[in-house]
Design a protein around this motif. Structure first.
Motif, PDB file in Angstrom:
ATOM      1  N   GLN A 141       0.832  -1.206   0.000  1.00  0.00           N
ATOM      2  CA  GLN A 141       0.000   0.000   0.000  1.00  0.00           C
ATOM      3  C   GLN A 141       0.867   1.258   0.000  1.00  0.00           C
ATOM      4  O   GLN A 141       0.539   2.248  -0.654  1.00  0.00           O
ATOM      5  N   GLU A 142       1.970   1.214   0.731  1.00  0.00           N
ATOM      6  CA  GLU A 142       2.880   2.361   0.775  1.00  0.00           C
ATOM      7  C   GLU A 142       3.379   2.697  -0.628  1.00  0.00           C
ATOM      8  O   GLU A 142       3.479   3.875  -1.004  1.00  0.00           O
ATOM      9  N   ARG A 143       3.693   1.669  -1.427  1.00  0.00           N
ATOM     10  CA  ARG A 143       4.170   1.898  -2.793  1.00  0.00           C
ATOM     11  C   ARG A 143       3.072   2.497  -3.673  1.00  0.00           C
ATOM     12  O   ARG A 143       3.335   3.378  -4.495  1.00  0.00           O
ATOM     13  N   PHE A 144       1.858   1.986  -3.532  1.00  0.00           N
ATOM     14  CA  PHE A 144       0.752   2.561  -4.306  1.00  0.00           C
ATOM     15  C   PHE A 144       0.556   4.033  -3.949  1.00  0.00           C
ATOM     16  O   PHE A 144       0.422   4.890  -4.828  1.00  0.00           O
ATOM     17  N   LEU A 145       0.527   4.327  -2.669  1.00  0.00           N
ATOM     18  CA  LEU A 145       0.338   5.712  -2.230  1.00  0.00           C
ATOM     19  C   LEU A 145       1.472   6.611  -2.716  1.00  0.00           C
ATOM     20  O   LEU A 145       1.252   7.776  -3.063  1.00  0.00           O
ATOM     21  N   ALA A 146       2.686   6.072  -2.753  1.00  0.00           N
ATOM     22  CA  ALA A 146       3.830   6.860  -3.202  1.00  0.00           C
ATOM     23  C   ALA A 146       3.700   7.282  -4.660  1.00  0.00           C
ATOM     24  O   ALA A 146       4.329   8.253  -5.094  1.00  0.00           O
ATOM     25  N   HIS A 147       2.882   6.582  -5.430  1.00  0.00           N
ATOM     26  CA  HIS A 147       2.641   6.938  -6.825  1.00  0.00           C
ATOM     27  C   HIS A 147       1.283   7.606  -7.015  1.00  0.00           C
ATOM     28  O   HIS A 147       0.812   7.748  -8.148  1.00  0.00           O
ATOM     29  N   GLY A 148       0.655   8.014  -5.914  1.00  0.00           N
ATOM     30  CA  GLY A 148      -0.594   8.763  -6.005  1.00  0.00           C
ATOM     31  C   GLY A 148      -1.842   7.926  -6.112  1.00  0.00           C
ATOM     32  O   GLY A 148      -2.928   8.458  -6.372  1.00  0.00           O
ATOM     33  N   VAL A 149      -1.743   6.606  -5.906  1.00  0.00           N
ATOM     34  CA  VAL A 149      -2.897   5.712  -6.024  1.00  0.00           C
ATOM     35  C   VAL A 149      -3.629   5.648  -4.687  1.00  0.00           C
ATOM     36  O   VAL A 149      -3.026   5.331  -3.654  1.00  0.00           O
ATOM     37  N   THR A 150      -4.924   5.918  -4.718  1.00  0.00           N
ATOM     38  CA  THR A 150      -5.728   5.895  -3.493  1.00  0.00           C
ATOM     39  C   THR A 150      -6.762   4.777  -3.484  1.00  0.00           C
ATOM     40  O   THR A 150      -7.250   4.395  -2.422  1.00  0.00           O
ATOM     41  N   SER A 151      -7.125   4.246  -4.668  1.00  0.00           N
ATOM     42  CA  SER A 151      -8.098   3.153  -4.761  1.00  0.00           C
ATOM     43  C   SER A 151      -7.514   2.040  -5.624  1.00  0.00           C
ATOM     44  O   SER A 151      -6.951   2.310  -6.689  1.00  0.00           O
ATOM     45  N   ILE A 152      -7.678   0.793  -5.170  1.00  0.00           N
ATOM     46  CA  ILE A 152      -7.084  -0.356  -5.839  1.00  0.00           C
ATOM     47  C   ILE A 152      -8.147  -1.426  -6.032  1.00  0.00           C
ATOM     48  O   ILE A 152      -8.885  -1.751  -5.100  1.00  0.00           O
ATOM     49  N   GLY A 153      -8.193  -1.991  -7.239  1.00  0.00           N
ATOM     50  CA  GLY A 153      -9.001  -3.174  -7.476  1.00  0.00           C
ATOM     51  C   GLY A 153      -8.106  -4.392  -7.439  1.00  0.00           C
ATOM     52  O   GLY A 153      -7.216  -4.532  -8.279  1.00  0.00           O
ATOM     53  N   ASP A 154      -8.295  -5.271  -6.454  1.00  0.00           N
ATOM     54  CA  ASP A 154      -7.530  -6.518  -6.404  1.00  0.00           C
ATOM     55  C   ASP A 154      -8.203  -7.503  -7.347  1.00  0.00           C
ATOM     56  O   ASP A 154      -9.311  -7.989  -7.088  1.00  0.00           O
ATOM     57  N   ALA A 155      -7.523  -7.835  -8.438  1.00  0.00           N
ATOM     58  CA  ALA A 155      -8.139  -8.582  -9.528  1.00  0.00           C
ATOM     59  C   ALA A 155      -7.972 -10.092  -9.404  1.00  0.00           C
ATOM     60  O   ALA A 155      -8.160 -10.807 -10.393  1.00  0.00           O
ATOM     61  N   GLN A 156      -7.659 -10.599  -8.221  1.00  0.00           N
ATOM     62  CA  GLN A 156      -7.631 -12.058  -8.026  1.00  0.00           C
ATOM     63  C   GLN A 156      -7.574 -12.354  -6.547  1.00  0.00           C
ATOM     64  O   GLN A 156      -6.515 -12.571  -5.980  1.00  0.00           O
ATOM     65  N   VAL A 157      -8.729 -12.386  -5.920  1.00  0.00           N
ATOM     66  CA  VAL A 157      -8.798 -12.584  -4.473  1.00  0.00           C
ATOM     67  C   VAL A 157      -9.159 -14.031  -4.172  1.00  0.00           C
ATOM     68  O   VAL A 157     -10.178 -14.554  -4.642  1.00  0.00           O
ATOM     69  N   SER A 158      -8.299 -14.667  -3.402  1.00  0.00           N
ATOM     70  CA  SER A 158      -8.558 -16.003  -2.868  1.00  0.00           C
ATOM     71  C   SER A 158      -8.683 -15.868  -1.349  1.00  0.00           C
ATOM     72  O   SER A 158      -8.670 -14.767  -0.802  1.00  0.00           O
ATOM     73  N   LYS A 159      -8.765 -17.012  -0.656  1.00  0.00           N
ATOM     74  CA  LYS A 159      -8.864 -16.954   0.804  1.00  0.00           C
ATOM     75  C   LYS A 159      -7.624 -16.298   1.405  1.00  0.00           C
ATOM     76  O   LYS A 159      -7.702 -15.693   2.475  1.00  0.00           O
ATOM     77  N   ARG A 160      -6.470 -16.406   0.734  1.00  0.00           N
ATOM     78  CA  ARG A 160      -5.241 -15.784   1.225  1.00  0.00           C
ATOM     79  C   ARG A 160      -5.395 -14.268   1.276  1.00  0.00           C
ATOM     80  O   ARG A 160      -5.090 -13.622   2.288  1.00  0.00           O
ATOM     81  N   GLU A 161      -5.873 -13.676   0.190  1.00  0.00           N
ATOM     82  CA  GLU A 161      -6.034 -12.220   0.138  1.00  0.00           C
ATOM     83  C   GLU A 161      -7.139 -11.750   1.070  1.00  0.00           C
ATOM     84  O   GLU A 161      -6.974 -10.754   1.798  1.00  0.00           O
ATOM     85  N   LEU A 162      -8.281 -12.442   1.049  1.00  0.00           N
ATOM     86  CA  LEU A 162      -9.399 -12.009   1.881  1.00  0.00           C
ATOM     87  C   LEU A 162      -9.004 -12.007   3.350  1.00  0.00           C
ATOM     88  O   LEU A 162      -9.302 -11.059   4.094  1.00  0.00           O
ATOM     89  N   ASP A 163      -8.338 -13.054   3.804  1.00  0.00           N
ATOM     90  CA  ASP A 163      -7.902 -13.113   5.197  1.00  0.00           C
ATOM     91  C   ASP A 163      -6.985 -11.940   5.534  1.00  0.00           C
ATOM     92  O   ASP A 163      -7.119 -11.314   6.603  1.00  0.00           O
ATOM     93  N   THR A 164      -6.084 -11.608   4.617  1.00  0.00           N
ATOM     94  CA  THR A 164      -5.136 -10.519   4.890  1.00  0.00           C
ATOM     95  C   THR A 164      -5.848  -9.173   4.925  1.00  0.00           C
ATOM     96  O   THR A 164      -5.555  -8.321   5.781  1.00  0.00           O
ATOM     97  N   TYR A 165      -6.789  -8.958   4.014  1.00  0.00           N
ATOM     98  CA  TYR A 165      -7.534  -7.700   4.033  1.00  0.00           C
ATOM     99  C   TYR A 165      -8.350  -7.557   5.313  1.00  0.00           C
ATOM    100  O   TYR A 165      -8.429  -6.457   5.898  1.00  0.00           O
ATOM    101  N   LEU A 166      -8.963  -8.640   5.758  1.00  0.00           N
ATOM    102  CA  LEU A 166      -9.742  -8.551   6.993  1.00  0.00           C
ATOM    103  C   LEU A 166      -8.847  -8.266   8.194  1.00  0.00           C
ATOM    104  O   LEU A 166      -9.233  -7.506   9.100  1.00  0.00           O
ATOM    105  N   ARG A 167      -7.664  -8.853   8.212  1.00  0.00           N
ATOM    106  CA  ARG A 167      -6.721  -8.552   9.299  1.00  0.00           C
ATOM    107  C   ARG A 167      -6.301  -7.085   9.257  1.00  0.00           C
ATOM    108  O   ARG A 167      -6.186  -6.422  10.302  1.00  0.00           O
ATOM    109  N   ALA A 168      -6.052  -6.578   8.052  1.00  0.00           N
ATOM    110  CA  ALA A 168      -5.655  -5.172   7.928  1.00  0.00           C
ATOM    111  C   ALA A 168      -6.787  -4.243   8.352  1.00  0.00           C
ATOM    112  O   ALA A 168      -6.560  -3.224   9.023  1.00  0.00           O
ATOM    113  N   ALA A 169      -8.020  -4.581   7.965  1.00  0.00           N
ATOM    114  CA  ALA A 169      -9.161  -3.761   8.366  1.00  0.00           C
ATOM    115  C   ALA A 169      -9.348  -3.777   9.875  1.00  0.00           C
ATOM    116  O   ALA A 169      -9.610  -2.744  10.507  1.00  0.00           O
ATOM    117  N   GLU A 170      -9.178  -4.952  10.476  1.00  0.00           N
ATOM    118  CA  GLU A 170      -9.363  -5.091  11.923  1.00  0.00           C
ATOM    119  C   GLU A 170      -8.367  -4.247  12.702  1.00  0.00           C
ATOM    120  O   GLU A 170      -8.687  -3.728  13.781  1.00  0.00           O
TER     121      GLU A 170
END
Length: 574
Positions: free
Chosen positions: A257-286
């Motif tokens: 996320q730091e790299r995306f923000l460094a290039h001015g990106v504020t919204s990201i579409g994750d184009a391949q979410v499996s249980k690995r990604e979903l679990d990580t996003y929920l941990r980050a949100a928590e």
């Protein structure tokens, strides 16, 4: 398609929701130029001042009028704050509607073997050997970023060459496309793969003319790399979901996320979410560590599960949302697995693949469409693109819907007729011009003269097709200004321009494709993508105006700050 339904209480802290609950003085943001990208007759195109109230934009216009608007919003006895950005140029935060943030963060822990670091196979081997000396015994060695046509040998490395790195542990060198790569002999042996092993549906263990394994693997064949309990996706796409510990994945996501923000990106579409990604996003949100806005596209092997639990349309909060389903029609042009039934120009025996039969693929699209779910399908070759177009047409005939916004990811080589059909059906191509920059020269060799049309953005514009731009990070860095610059110049890494000027677009159009049109591709245009009263205060601060510099200078413009929800999330030098 239903646009995002925002629920600010999804069982996890929401950074924007917390901001609204805190008393906050309005802030006046001033700059040399504020470009709104609003695109409507009643909206201002440019401004000198902007008023932020909580996480949203309250006003745009002159400094004098902004002061009046801020004073009207301020609580009694509270004076508005002023943030003076000097000679900077303010744009809406860039949206990157097709990327793989967790994969990107994970790759940043691997060995960089991209063209900037290695121009030949011996140089790649040397980089991987050096990494071996820094790792504990038995730890897998992973590299990424090579593209065979950019190597001096103009081919994929072989397993014997990676055996020089290590023969006592796994070595995996991922292709820049993310659709596979090369492994050493040890990896094949421990995974039980030999010359008699059949190719899995949707993948390949490549062999030479004598039937010997070369070490190159693609797509579903990479399932072996995820371990016994890892993510298995069958023939639903490339498997890049290699496991680390949950804490490591969370750290990788934070870094990405730091790299995306460094290039001015504020919204990201994750184009391949499996249980690995979903679990990580929920941990980050928590834990309140989602600094960018994430829209998730579940991989198609999860379609049945999504329908079963009722994920019938976009929903979520301002930071984390479910957006739709990601499918694959064919492979990648960069890795030469996109489907060309008559073979590649430089290797007629190599045809690539379709992940599904047209009938199976159409059934999935019909089911998703009937439930109100947006689909985003990876398709590169004319054959694969035709399969997607036919499926969307069939789905629309079953359940007519005016604004379904089905997407085609990459959409590399559509025919003129297919572009007309894409316009007719309201399909959104999501292109990556940095792929053209990296692979454009090699496509002429691998595909033939038709490769010169790769990413025909100018043809989209003339047909009225509202394409969007993205990075596909880590396949390319999340660098919107580089993508915009390449869309305008159509220059490859070598400086060559293929296909003629009719394929390029204006800077204005390319900028809209990475802001407001990219937000629309994600179903978030009511909240993001432009600077307008009522929208989220997501913006990036640049050192120059991309619409006022020479086209070749666009990619070199520096990002000074990135704001998300009215908060400074990244600043150069901090």
């Amino acid at each position: 398609m239903r646009k995002l339904v925002a629920f600010d209480s999804c069982g996890a802290p929401d950074r924007d929701a917390r901001a609204v609950t805190r008393p906050q003085a309005p802030r006046i943001v001033t700059a040399r130029l504020i470009r709104t990208l609003a695109g409507t007759a009643e909206a201002v195109d440019t401004a000198r001042a902007m008023v932020l109230h909580h996480d949203r934009i309250a006003f745009l216009g002159t400094l004098e009028d902004a002061r009046d608007a801020a004073r009207a919003l301020a609580p009694a006895g509270v004076s508005p704050e002023t943030v003076d950005l000097g000679d900077s140029v303010v744009l809406p935060g860039f949206s990157d509607p097709h990327a793989h943030p967790l994969m990107y963060g994970q790759m940043m822990r691997w060995v960089d073997c991209s063209p900037e670091r290695a121009g030949s196979i011996p140089e790649i081997v040397a980089l991987l050997k050096a990494a071996k000396d820094t790792l504990p015994p038995g730890t897998p060695i992973r590299g990424y970023g090579y593209e065979q046509k950019n190597l001096a040998e103009r081919r994929h490395p072989r397993k014997e060459e990676l055996d020089q790195v290590a023969d006592d542990r796994q070595v995996y060198l991922m292709n820049a496309s993310g659709h596979g790569g090369v492994v050493n002999s040890y990896t094949l042996a421990v995974c039980g793969v030999d010359e008699s092993t059949p190719n899995p549906p949707g993948g390949e263990f490549f062999r030479d003319a004598d039937g010997r394994l070369t070490g190159e693997v693609s797509d579903a064949a990479c399932n072996m790399l995820t371990g016994m309990d890892g993510v298995k996706i069958g023939n639903h796409g490339p498997n890049f979901h290699l496991a680390d510990s949950p804490d490591e994945h969370l750290a990788q996501l934070v870094t990405a996320q730091e790299r995306f923000l460094a290039h001015g990106v504020t919204s990201i579409g994750d184009a391949q979410v499996s249980k690995r990604e979903l679990d990580t996003y929920l941990r980050a949100a928590e834990t309140g560590q989602l600094t960018a806005r994430i829209s998730m596209y579940l991989l198609s092997h999860l379609l049945d599960a999504a329908l079963e639990i009722g994920l019938h349309g976009a929903f979520g909060n301002s930071r984390l949302a479910y957006a739709g389903i990601k499918l694959y029609a064919d492979g990648t042009l960069g890795g030469s697995t996109a489907y060309f039934p008559h073979g590649y120009a430089d290797d007629p025996c190599r045809r690539g693949q379709l992940y599904h039969t047209p009938e199976e693929y159409t059934r999935m699209v019909r089911r998703a469409h009937a439930a109100g779910i947006q689909t985003a399908t990876h398709a590169q070759s004319p054959t694969a693109l035709g399969m997607v177009i036919d499926a969307v047409r069939a789905a629309q005939q079953d359940s007519p819907r005016e604004d379904s916004r089905h997407r085609i990811e990459h959409c590399g080589l559509p025919t003129a007729t297919q572009i007309e059909q894409i316009a007719e059906l309201g399909i959104i191509p999501v292109n990556q011009t940095q792929h053209y920059y990296n692979w454009g020269d090699g496509l002429l060799e691998t595909i033939g003269e038709e490769g010169a049309r790769f990413n025909p953005l100018g043809e989209f514009v003339r047909a009225g097709v509202p394409y969007a731009l993205s990075s596909d990070a880590p396949v390319a860095p999340p660098h919107p200004l580089a993508a915009i610059g390449t869309a305008v110049t159509r220059a490859t890494r070598s400086g060559a321009v293929h296909g003629g000027p009719g394929l390029a677009v204006s800077a204005e159009d390319a900028l809209a494709a990475h802001t407001i049109r990219a937000a629309r591709a994600l179903g978030r245009e009511d909240d993001t993508g432009s600077l307008e009263p009522g929208k989220r205060a997501d913006f990036t601060v640049l050192g120059a105006d991309p619409l006022q510099v020479a086209p070749e200078a666009i990619s070199g413009i520096g990002v000074r700050q990135t704001w998300v929800g009215g908060h400074l999330e990244w600043e150069a030098g901090s």
